[in-house]
Design an enzyme around this catalytic site. Sequence first.
Site, PDB file in Angstrom:
ATOM      1  N   LYS A 187     -10.782 -23.628  -9.333  1.00  0.00           N
ATOM      2  CA  LYS A 187      -9.852 -24.095 -10.359  1.00  0.00           C
ATOM      3  C   LYS A 187     -10.168 -23.447 -11.713  1.00  0.00           C
ATOM      4  O   LYS A 187     -11.214 -22.801 -11.869  1.00  0.00           O
ATOM      5  CB  LYS A 187      -9.939 -25.630 -10.422  1.00  0.00           C
ATOM      6  CG  LYS A 187      -9.495 -26.330  -9.115  1.00  0.00           C
ATOM      7  CD  LYS A 187      -9.633 -27.849  -9.254  1.00  0.00           C
ATOM      8  CE  LYS A 187      -9.116 -28.576  -8.020  1.00  0.00           C
ATOM      9  NZ  LYS A 187      -9.201 -30.059  -8.198  1.00  0.00           N
TER      10      LYS A 187
ATOM     11  N   ASN B 135     -12.927 -30.685 -11.681  1.00  0.00           N
ATOM     12  CA  ASN B 135     -13.966 -30.718 -10.648  1.00  0.00           C
ATOM     13  C   ASN B 135     -14.083 -29.405  -9.871  1.00  0.00           C
ATOM     14  O   ASN B 135     -14.526 -29.381  -8.727  1.00  0.00           O
ATOM     15  CB  ASN B 135     -13.761 -31.926  -9.731  1.00  0.00           C
ATOM     16  CG  ASN B 135     -12.402 -31.914  -9.047  1.00  0.00           C
ATOM     17  OD1 ASN B 135     -11.668 -30.933  -9.146  1.00  0.00           O
ATOM     18  ND2 ASN B 135     -12.090 -32.974  -8.341  1.00  0.00           N
TER      19      ASN B 135
ATOM     20  N   GLU C 183      -1.107 -25.697   3.232  1.00  0.00           N
ATOM     21  CA  GLU C 183      -1.575 -25.119   1.962  1.00  0.00           C
ATOM     22  C   GLU C 183      -1.769 -23.603   2.065  1.00  0.00           C
ATOM     23  O   GLU C 183      -1.490 -22.867   1.111  1.00  0.00           O
ATOM     24  CB  GLU C 183      -2.874 -25.807   1.524  1.00  0.00           C
ATOM     25  CG  GLU C 183      -2.623 -27.255   1.094  1.00  0.00           C
ATOM     26  CD  GLU C 183      -3.885 -28.027   0.745  1.00  0.00           C
ATOM     27  OE1 GLU C 183      -3.759 -29.193   0.327  1.00  0.00           O
ATOM     28  OE2 GLU C 183      -4.998 -27.478   0.886  1.00  0.00           O
TER      29      GLU C 183
ATOM     30  N   HIS D  51     -10.890 -26.899  -5.150  1.00  0.00           N
ATOM     31  CA  HIS D  51     -10.009 -27.617  -4.229  1.00  0.00           C
ATOM     32  C   HIS D  51     -10.367 -27.199  -2.811  1.00  0.00           C
ATOM     33  O   HIS D  51     -10.700 -26.042  -2.575  1.00  0.00           O
ATOM     34  CB  HIS D  51      -8.532 -27.254  -4.475  1.00  0.00           C
ATOM     35  CG  HIS D  51      -7.639 -27.716  -3.352  1.00  0.00           C
ATOM     36  ND1 HIS D  51      -7.169 -29.003  -3.279  1.00  0.00           N
ATOM     37  CD2 HIS D  51      -7.216 -27.085  -2.222  1.00  0.00           C
ATOM     38  CE1 HIS D  51      -6.467 -29.135  -2.148  1.00  0.00           C
ATOM     39  NE2 HIS D  51      -6.486 -27.989  -1.495  1.00  0.00           N
TER      40      HIS D  51
ATOM     41  N   TYR E 105       0.592 -30.036  -5.541  1.00  0.00           N
ATOM     42  CA  TYR E 105       0.057 -31.397  -5.629  1.00  0.00           C
ATOM     43  C   TYR E 105       1.162 -32.451  -5.520  1.00  0.00           C
ATOM     44  O   TYR E 105       0.998 -33.571  -6.010  1.00  0.00           O
ATOM     45  CB  TYR E 105      -0.717 -31.575  -6.931  1.00  0.00           C
ATOM     46  CG  TYR E 105      -2.150 -31.052  -6.861  1.00  0.00           C
ATOM     47  CD1 TYR E 105      -3.044 -31.537  -5.904  1.00  0.00           C
ATOM     48  CD2 TYR E 105      -2.621 -30.101  -7.762  1.00  0.00           C
ATOM     49  CE1 TYR E 105      -4.353 -31.086  -5.836  1.00  0.00           C
ATOM     50  CE2 TYR E 105      -3.940 -29.650  -7.710  1.00  0.00           C
ATOM     51  CZ  TYR E 105      -4.800 -30.146  -6.741  1.00  0.00           C
ATOM     52  OH  TYR E 105      -6.107 -29.709  -6.692  1.00  0.00           O
TER      53      TYR E 105
HETATM   54  P1  ADP Z   1      -9.722 -33.855  -3.742  1.00  0.00           P
HETATM   55  O1  ADP Z   1      -9.513 -32.649  -4.647  1.00  0.00           O
HETATM   56  O2  ADP Z   1     -11.182 -34.207  -3.625  1.00  0.00           O
HETATM   57  O3  ADP Z   1      -9.048 -33.724  -2.414  1.00  0.00           O
HETATM   58  P2  ADP Z   1      -7.571 -35.695  -4.509  1.00  0.00           P
HETATM   59  O4  ADP Z   1      -6.725 -35.000  -3.505  1.00  0.00           O
HETATM   60  O5  ADP Z   1      -7.680 -37.181  -4.448  1.00  0.00           O
HETATM   61  O6  ADP Z   1      -9.078 -35.113  -4.505  1.00  0.00           O
HETATM   62  O7  ADP Z   1      -7.060 -35.328  -5.974  1.00  0.00           O
HETATM   63  C1  ADP Z   1      -6.604 -34.037  -6.282  1.00  0.00           C
HETATM   64  C2  ADP Z   1      -7.165 -33.645  -7.630  1.00  0.00           C
HETATM   65  O8  ADP Z   1      -6.605 -34.494  -8.635  1.00  0.00           O
HETATM   66  C3  ADP Z   1      -8.681 -33.837  -7.800  1.00  0.00           C
HETATM   67  O9  ADP Z   1      -9.450 -32.781  -7.255  1.00  0.00           O
HETATM   68  C4  ADP Z   1      -8.817 -33.925  -9.295  1.00  0.00           C
HETATM   69  O10 ADP Z   1      -8.718 -32.639  -9.924  1.00  0.00           O
HETATM   70  C5  ADP Z   1      -7.568 -34.740  -9.658  1.00  0.00           C
HETATM   71  N1  ADP Z   1      -7.854 -36.187  -9.671  1.00  0.00           N
HETATM   72  C6  ADP Z   1      -8.068 -36.995  -8.597  1.00  0.00           C
HETATM   73  N2  ADP Z   1      -8.269 -38.269  -8.969  1.00  0.00           N
HETATM   74  C7  ADP Z   1      -8.190 -38.282 -10.323  1.00  0.00           C
HETATM   75  C8  ADP Z   1      -8.309 -39.298 -11.323  1.00  0.00           C
HETATM   76  N3  ADP Z   1      -8.558 -40.576 -10.990  1.00  0.00           N
HETATM   77  N4  ADP Z   1      -8.164 -38.934 -12.619  1.00  0.00           N
HETATM   78  C9  ADP Z   1      -7.900 -37.661 -12.965  1.00  0.00           C
HETATM   79  N5  ADP Z   1      -7.766 -36.651 -12.078  1.00  0.00           N
HETATM   80  C10 ADP Z   1      -7.919 -36.948 -10.775  1.00  0.00           C
HETATM   81 MG    MG Z   2      -7.029 -33.673  -1.948  1.00  0.00          MG
END
Ligand code: ADP
Ligand code: MG
Length: 134
Positions: A11, A114, A128, A117, A51
């Site tokens: 990212k 974070n 994807e 992805h 997303y």
């Molecule tokens: P992952 O990337 O671990 O699969 P998710 O699919 O739940 O997680 O979420 C997609 C992305 O959205 C996350 O990687 C993060 O960048 C963002 N995200 C998820 N939950 C939150 C939150 N509570 N607040 C802000 N951003 C979030």
């Molecule tokens: Mg996810």
Amino acid sequence: MSIERTLSIIKPDGVRKKIIGEINKRFEDAGLAIVNAKMMQLSKSDAEGFYAIHKDRSFFNDLVAYMTSGLVMVQILEGENAIQLNRRIMGATNPAEAADGTIRSDFASSIEENVVHGSDGPETAKAEIEYFFG
Ligand code: ADP
Ligand code: MG
């Protein structure tokens, strides 16, 4: 177990931190091969489409702004059990909950920013990869 392919994205915060090499070394050291990769600037509609599953979440607009804030590295990882293995190397979504030694534990600054992805299952991996590589 079988040879799988999964979609990985480094990212914008990962690109800004100049840790593409560090992240990809972790994938390769774990036995995953990078079989396709491209640097991209996601448009708003690219990020919204990718997303879409999160479109009703409170953080959706922030997530789209973050994902379009700079270049990303979109890549396909291949290897034994690649989908789950990549998720394990990445660590939990929230870096505060990510296991020691994972990418997110070591480099993520928040639950949103974070660094990486990774597809979360066989169906999402297929969709994807199709989304970005056709
Ligand atoms: P992952 O990337 O671990 O699969 P998710 O699919 O739940 O997680 O979420 C997609 C992305 O959205 C996350 O990687 C993060 O960048 C963002 N995200 C998820 N939950 C939150 C939150 N509570 N607040 C802000 N951003 C979030
Ligand atoms: Mg996810």
